[in-house]
Design a protein around this motif. Structure first.
Motif, PDB file in Angstrom:
ATOM      1  N   SER A  46       0.813  -1.220   0.000  1.00 43.41           N
ATOM      2  CA  SER A  46       0.000   0.000   0.000  1.00 43.41           C
ATOM      3  C   SER A  46       0.843   1.266   0.000  1.00 43.41           C
ATOM      4  CB  SER A  46      -0.925   0.006   1.218  1.00 43.41           C
ATOM      5  OG  SER A  46      -0.167   0.083   2.418  1.00 43.41           O
ATOM      6  N   GLY A  47       2.134   1.153   0.338  1.00 44.32           N
ATOM      7  CA  GLY A  47       2.985   2.332   0.415  1.00 44.32           C
ATOM      8  C   GLY A  47       3.084   2.919   1.795  1.00 44.32           C
ATOM      9  N   LEU A  48       2.426   2.301   2.781  1.00 45.58           N
ATOM     10  CA  LEU A  48       2.543   2.769   4.157  1.00 45.58           C
ATOM     11  C   LEU A  48       3.907   2.418   4.752  1.00 45.58           C
ATOM     12  CD1 LEU A  48      -1.006   1.806   5.458  1.00 45.58           C
ATOM     13  CD2 LEU A  48      -0.182   4.077   4.801  1.00 45.58           C
ATOM     14  N   LEU A  49       4.632   1.539   4.086  1.00 46.49           N
ATOM     15  CA  LEU A  49       5.967   1.142   4.511  1.00 46.49           C
ATOM     16  C   LEU A  49       6.853   1.082   3.276  1.00 46.49           C
ATOM     17  CD1 LEU A  49       7.632   0.135   6.977  1.00 46.49           C
ATOM     18  CD2 LEU A  49       6.994  -2.190   6.316  1.00 46.49           C
ATOM     19  N   ARG A  50       7.942   1.826   3.279  1.00 52.54           N
ATOM     20  CA  ARG A  50       8.845   1.845   2.135  1.00 52.54           C
ATOM     21  C   ARG A  50       9.711   0.598   2.142  1.00 52.54           C
ATOM     22  NH1 ARG A  50      10.445   7.997   0.652  1.00 52.54           N
ATOM     23  NH2 ARG A  50      11.462   6.858  -1.042  1.00 52.54           N
ATOM     24  N   LEU A  51      10.013   0.089   0.952  1.00 53.90           N
ATOM     25  CA  LEU A  51      10.848  -1.096   0.830  1.00 53.90           C
ATOM     26  C   LEU A  51      12.299  -0.747   1.148  1.00 53.90           C
ATOM     27  CD1 LEU A  51       9.520  -2.713  -2.485  1.00 53.90           C
ATOM     28  CD2 LEU A  51       8.625  -2.925  -0.152  1.00 53.90           C
ATOM     29  N   ASP A  52      13.009  -1.702   1.758  1.00 52.73           N
ATOM     30  CA  ASP A  52      14.455  -1.573   1.939  1.00 52.73           C
ATOM     31  C   ASP A  52      15.185  -2.002   0.674  1.00 52.73           C
ATOM     32  OD1 ASP A  52      14.218  -0.710   4.610  1.00 52.73           O
ATOM     33  OD2 ASP A  52      14.017  -2.781   5.300  1.00 52.73           O
ATOM     34  N   ALA A  53      14.589  -2.950  -0.026  1.00 54.32           N
ATOM     35  CA  ALA A  53      15.134  -3.445  -1.290  1.00 54.32           C
ATOM     36  C   ALA A  53      13.995  -4.130  -2.033  1.00 54.32           C
ATOM     37  CB  ALA A  53      16.295  -4.406  -1.047  1.00 54.32           C
ATOM     38  N   GLY A  54      14.259  -4.466  -3.315  1.00 50.75           N
ATOM     39  CA  GLY A  54      13.245  -5.136  -4.113  1.00 50.75           C
ATOM     40  C   GLY A  54      12.595  -4.189  -5.100  1.00 50.75           C
ATOM     41  N   ARG A  55      11.395  -4.562  -5.505  1.00 51.64           N
ATOM     42  CA  ARG A  55      10.703  -3.787  -6.541  1.00 51.64           C
ATOM     43  C   ARG A  55       9.218  -4.100  -6.496  1.00 51.64           C
ATOM     44  NH1 ARG A  55       9.441  -4.372 -12.159  1.00 51.64           N
ATOM     45  NH2 ARG A  55       9.872  -2.477 -13.396  1.00 51.64           N
ATOM     46  N   LEU A  56       8.415  -3.068  -6.660  1.00 50.93           N
ATOM     47  CA  LEU A  56       6.962  -3.224  -6.681  1.00 50.93           C
ATOM     48  C   LEU A  56       6.429  -2.515  -7.915  1.00 50.93           C
ATOM     49  CD1 LEU A  56       4.204  -3.938  -5.432  1.00 50.93           C
ATOM     50  CD2 LEU A  56       4.358  -1.833  -4.098  1.00 50.93           C
ATOM     51  N   ALA A  57       5.771  -3.278  -8.783  1.00 49.25           N
ATOM     52  CA  ALA A  57       5.220  -2.713 -10.014  1.00 49.25           C
ATOM     53  C   ALA A  57       3.784  -3.188 -10.188  1.00 49.25           C
ATOM     54  CB  ALA A  57       6.057  -3.115 -11.222  1.00 49.25           C
ATOM     55  N   THR A  68      16.443   2.527  -7.634  1.00 43.84           N
ATOM     56  CA  THR A  68      16.331   3.679  -8.539  1.00 43.84           C
ATOM     57  C   THR A  68      15.712   4.890  -7.836  1.00 43.84           C
ATOM     58  OG1 THR A  68      14.157   2.920  -9.312  1.00 43.84           O
ATOM     59  CG2 THR A  68      16.092   2.178 -10.551  1.00 43.84           C
ATOM     60  N   ARG A  69      15.556   4.775  -6.504  1.00 48.21           N
ATOM     61  CA  ARG A  69      14.983   5.847  -5.692  1.00 48.21           C
ATOM     62  C   ARG A  69      13.582   6.240  -6.174  1.00 48.21           C
ATOM     63  NH1 ARG A  69      20.100   9.958  -4.421  1.00 48.21           N
ATOM     64  NH2 ARG A  69      21.449   8.349  -3.514  1.00 48.21           N
ATOM     65  N   THR A  70      12.844   5.232  -6.596  1.00 45.50           N
ATOM     66  CA  THR A  70      11.466   5.443  -7.029  1.00 45.50           C
ATOM     67  C   THR A  70      10.527   5.108  -5.880  1.00 45.50           C
ATOM     68  OG1 THR A  70      12.023   4.838  -9.307  1.00 45.50           O
ATOM     69  CG2 THR A  70       9.695   4.765  -8.686  1.00 45.50           C
ATOM     70  N   PHE A  71       9.639   6.039  -5.562  1.00 43.20           N
ATOM     71  CA  PHE A  71       8.639   5.771  -4.527  1.00 43.20           C
ATOM     72  C   PHE A  71       7.411   6.627  -4.786  1.00 43.20           C
ATOM     73  CE2 PHE A  71       6.526   6.686  -0.455  1.00 43.20           C
ATOM     74  CZ  PHE A  71       6.231   5.382  -0.063  1.00 43.20           C
TER      75      PHE A  71
END
Length: 350
Positions: A46-57, A68-71
């Motif tokens: 949901s974006g309530l917690l930022r990832l430490d690593a990985g990828r969400l698409a 890539t500092r995308t959030f």
């Protein structure tokens, strides 16, 4: 539209490392014991917690990628969430609760309320539009939370224990309403639940998480047929034993040897349905059964049967009718014999 998620999140000593792919129109139920990481997974999605690593698409659009500092912040994501505690704003009416997300996305107050009203009508709450959450029943509040999540036309719908706040009498009706809502939703659906009935009736596929890792995934039928952990076995109602098969013999952890169908060799899992376990006061004779001495640890009543927890080598759970239990005249602590036919033991590779 599909979801591709590689969720890597650390929180103190706990680490969540989960890969998840969900197709458009698919409903996935996420299961696991307390502390497994289910809520952490939803917060990451949901974006309530930022990832430490990985990828969400989602649908090819990257929502979170630390490399890539995308959030994309939660309010800008095409994601609808129904929280376990609903999180309705107590000072707002039902229609304003539903309109809240639309307003945050830039719609005018009039347009937001118009769309919110339409959603309440679709869910049978037109006459409760002006009511505040404290004046709503549990089922009505649940529908308002669902309307709020769907009103923004999300591409991903997240449901966190959606029926847990309802009493048993209301749960069946709401489950049917939820089935209809999910069937009409074209995007990706993820349901976190601990209820087998919810998981089996709502989901196309189950994903089981333990200690921050996926331990099993498959359709409800696949998971039920071959559980891969003791948690999963308990969830689907199967005794699960691990051991070594050599022809028609299975040596389980603890040293007990059981007769099995001659199908497997090597390290295996053995599944035994509780209803296949017979309970006796004396050692059974006259039939080719596996039998071992146990102690009745506890019992629970489930519908019209009693589930008996039997401590022995191995421990096992048996299901007996109330009439059969009355004939045995047993109390917790009594010594008994458990028996299972070899043909009732399903063996598959570990």
């Amino acid at each position: 539209m599909s979801l591709q998620a590689e969720i890597r999140v650390s929180n103190g000593a706990f680490a969540l490392d989960v890969d998840l792919e969900v197709a458009e129109g698919e409903t996935v139920a996420v299961l696991g014991p307390n502390g497994a990481g289910k809520s952490t997974l939803l917060r990451g999605l949901s974006g309530l917690l930022r990832l430490d690593a990985g990828r969400l698409a989602l649908g090819g659009r990257v929502l979170d990628e630390p490399a890539t500092r995308t959030f994309v912040p939660p309010e800008c994501r095409p994601v609808g969430v129904v929280f376990q505690d609903l999180r309705l704003f107590p000072q707002m009416s039902a229609v304003d609760n539903v309109a809240f997300g639309l307003r945050r996305r830039g719609l005018s107050r009039a347009e937001s309320r118009f769309r919110a009203t339409r959603w309440l009508e679709r869910l049978g709450l037109a006459d409760r539009a002006d009511a505040r959450p404290r004046a709503l029943s549990g089922g009505q509040a649940q529908r308002v939370a669902m309307a709020r999540a769907l009103a923004i036309c999300p591409e991903l719908l997240l449901l966190d224990e959606p029926l847990s706040a309802l009493d048993v009498g209301m749960r069946a009706d709401m489950r049917r309403d939820l089935q209809r809502a999910l069937a009409s939703f074209p995007g990706v659906r993820i349901v976190v639940t601990h209820d087998p009935t919810e998981a089996f009736t709502l989901a196309d596929r189950l994903v089981i998480i333990e200690d921050g890792r996926v331990v099993q995934t498959g359709t409800p039928a696949e998971v039920t047929a071959r559980p891969r952990s003791h948690y999963v076995a308990r969830f689907v109602g199967v005794n699960l034993l691990r051991g070594w098969a050599d022809g028609s013999e299975l040596t389980v952890e603890g040293g007990c040897t059981l007769r099995i169908p001659d199908t497997e060799h090597g390290e295996v899992w053995a599944g035994i349905r509780p209803r296949a376990v017979a309970v006796h006061k004396e050692r059974p004779s006259g039939s080719p059964r596996n039998a071992w001495r146990c102690r009745l640890e506890s019992l629970d009543v489930e519908r019209d049967v009693l589930r008996l927890a039997l401590a022995g080598k191995p421990d096992i759970v048996a299901e007996v009718t109330a009439a059969a239990f009355a004939e045995l005249e047993l109390r917790p602590g009594d010594e008994v014999w458990a028996s299972v036919k070899a043909t009732e033991i399903e063996v598959f590779p570990a």
